[in-house]
Enzyme design. Sequence first.
Site, mmCIF file in Angstrom:
data_model
loop_
_atom_site.group_PDB
_atom_site.id
_atom_site.type_symbol
_atom_site.label_atom_id
_atom_site.label_comp_id
_atom_site.label_asym_id
_atom_site.label_seq_id
_atom_site.Cartn_x
_atom_site.Cartn_y
_atom_site.Cartn_z
ATOM 1 N N GLU A 261 0.813 -1.211 0.000
ATOM 2 C CA GLU A 261 0.000 0.000 0.000
ATOM 3 C C GLU A 261 0.849 1.264 0.000
ATOM 4 O OE1 GLU A 261 -4.057 -1.560 2.130
ATOM 5 O OE2 GLU A 261 -2.488 -0.776 3.450
ATOM 6 N N ASP B 46 -8.661 -8.702 3.397
ATOM 7 C CA ASP B 46 -8.473 -7.609 4.359
ATOM 8 C C ASP B 46 -9.622 -7.503 5.344
ATOM 9 O OD1 ASP B 46 -7.441 -5.400 5.614
ATOM 10 O OD2 ASP B 46 -7.839 -4.002 4.002
ATOM 11 N N GLU C 293 -13.190 -2.323 11.448
ATOM 12 C CA GLU C 293 -13.008 -1.517 10.247
ATOM 13 C C GLU C 293 -14.068 -1.813 9.187
ATOM 14 O OE1 GLU C 293 -9.785 -0.889 6.614
ATOM 15 O OE2 GLU C 293 -9.195 -1.994 8.401
#
Length: 865
Positions: free
Chosen positions: A326, A405, A433
């Site tokens: 990332e 993820d 998240e």
Amino acid sequence: MRASKLVYSDFRSMCCIGLDFPDGAILRCGFDRRFWSSGAAAAENGIDGWLRYAPLPADLLQGAASTPTAIVVLNSTDSSPISIAAREVQKGLQGIFGKNLDILQPSAARNGSHVVLGTLSAYNTGWGNLNVSNLAPDGYFLSVRRGSVSIVGRNERGVLYGAFAYLSRIAQGNFGDAQFVSNPDAPIRWVNEWDNLDGTIERGYAGPSIFFSEGTVVKNLTRVSQYARLLASLGINGLIPHNVNANPSILSDENIDGLGRIADVMRPYGVQLGISINFASPKSLGGLNTFDPLDPAVIEWWNNRTKALYKRVPDLGGFIVKANSEGQPGPLTYNRTLADGANLFARAVKPYGGIIMFRAFVYDRFADWTVWKADRANAAVDFFKDLDGKFLDNVVVQIKYGPIDFQVREPVSPLFANIPKTAVAMELQVTQEYLGQQSHFVYIPPMWKEILDFDMRVNNKSSTVRDIVGGRVFGQKLGGYAGVVNVGTNTSWLGHHLSMSNLYGYGRLAWNPKQDAQDLLQEWIRLTFGFDKTVLDTITRIGMESWPTYENYTGNLGIQTLTDILYTHYGPNPASQDNNGWGQWTRATTTHIGMDRTVKNGTGNAGQYPPEVATMYENIETTPDNLILWFHHVPYKQRLKSGKTVIQHFYDAHYDGAANTQTFAPAWENLRGKIDQQRFDEVLFRLRYQAGHSIVWRDAICNFYHNLSGIPDEAGRVGKHPYRIEAETFSLKGFTLTGVNPPETASNFTAIWTTPRNGTGEAVTTLDFASGTYNIAIGYFDIIGGRAHYSAYLNAIPLYEWYGDLEDRLGHAFSEKLDGHSATRVTIPGVQVKRGDVLRIVGVANGNETAALDYVAVLPEGIVD
């Protein structure tokens, strides 16, 4: 915080969604004083978590045959874990029994029943003869006999863990005799906090950092000490305070000293400090012209910084490294391997006994979505499999539980079975998240249990993931768990009081992954809210239903959480999944959906698993329905084992999930008076909000796939809302029509907002419903950057008013746009409506918030929408 005002009748059927009603609300009639009763429970704010040590009910106290008369400490200093254990036992017995016990040295102990605390060596030297050869590092022996208690640890940390275990037993009313050894399943039981030096927290939903502010460590570390206490009670032995997307200045002299202060505060609780580092620090902080891991100057720079760290923090646990992922720098920049990068740090910390947690979260964020065989899920095995055996023995590869993820459902990461010569740890995400960011409640341990209990069948033998992580399958000495937690300064720690069940469950599973998720939830309920059976049953039901319910109204059949992956990862946006380089693709077309991950026709991901598992996933007939779209690209009319088509399952699941969410807040309301007012109100507010936002999710996902596929819902629900009045059909003054992106997140794809942007709007409609009692739901958008004011009137009589201030009351990542993140609604219960009544809504913009409205739903009793 601005008070909302309710000015209409009948609280008794109250089920408001998205807003609560604080003391001082204005009522016209039907006021039920019971609604405002504070109940019998004492005021609490959540700061003590499950360590409240509340007095036990009288009926439970009758089961306590006798209690200790003193606490005897066999070996201790003022700041040791054993000293903490003694004071904790003293505090616990005072709270539970109202009895203050003295803390004594062995020489001062008199006849009587004692709580004896000490290491095994100290116990056998100065108190008795105890033969517990199976006591492992951090493990403890607990003996309770007629009020006399022995808590013996292999080391001082083990004594503290045993003390907390003893207190947990009696705080739950368990006074029975016991004698057992408890050892941790794995040596690494860490938490990762993604805090930034400026005090913000990436994926943090409970306020600013307890560790950092304005570029350095905060001066007052009281909350850090309180957090270390909570962690110690779960057997957590390590903490990383700094974001894995690390700021190089964490290694400045000032911040190294600050890290030392954090370590000093946590050390008495047996929690070792570790740090997250930025791979490019030698260049960005040290002034070198390279960060090549094989360059001698780079090696020297890291050795010197490591030496400085260990000088200030002699018991530093080690480093965690996010490299080449990332956009983060890493060894691949210089055509070095990931093992070269990990071993650079491993050599630096080796002389001090440190370890390196090297994250396997490495992938190409610019993948070409047009390439059929491209697959982010393959990345971990592709990057790490050929490096197996090349990592030094103090390197642990930290693997996310699934290949993508932290989605609502993923298969187990195949990497766990592909690097047998390398120690591994499982990374779990306590902070929600992709699971509602603590504005929605999802109890996650049932999902973790599915992962931990999954049998990878390595070499056609039983090899559960928990046994791989614990080092037993491949004979590794290191291994364990890393939980991403992200506590904040909110007194509830995670924003949602119920979400603390996830931190509790994580710690308990890291100690013993064989435990049952429901048993852990009920332990947490008793310790957090007490012994009332209705409380226990209600929270158990909500908790155990929360994950499948959330999965239903977000993303089913292994399609992933259909959130906006390009923005805040919060609200619905299935279109964002595809046509970009991030690799969380669904491959949704007008006719088909799902990733083909087979070896025969697709990306080959199924073939990364051991043969027995690979064969199961390769064949659509043997792939579980809940992962069918993870492994197979199918027509929307593909039949599942249930007999439903894929598209009909989507429709049904989303409606079922949203409907079940509506039951959570009313169930919680039945606990009024059984839970202290502050925690009761704060949880109720979030459950009401979740109920409203689940409908946003339901409508957005169903409408998107209905429009994409053209296949109707067999039940005739999708896109049809007979109880709604669209805002754009009102008579408007000062409002104008506007689009929403994604369009499915607005009812009928259209909303209204004030013009000019700082103006006032008025929307008026005549209600054409049979006379009766209704719940009136108002859909609106609450964006960040302003707090618009809304007022609703029925026949010119004030009905209800509220502010768009959710950013003050919730903690999720807010949006600056009209979208699935900002869409929400309030519900006004028990409104007496006559056909022909006039409903008027006035919106006053504030800052960037334009008082945007979506619809009004006039709902008969029992109708969701």
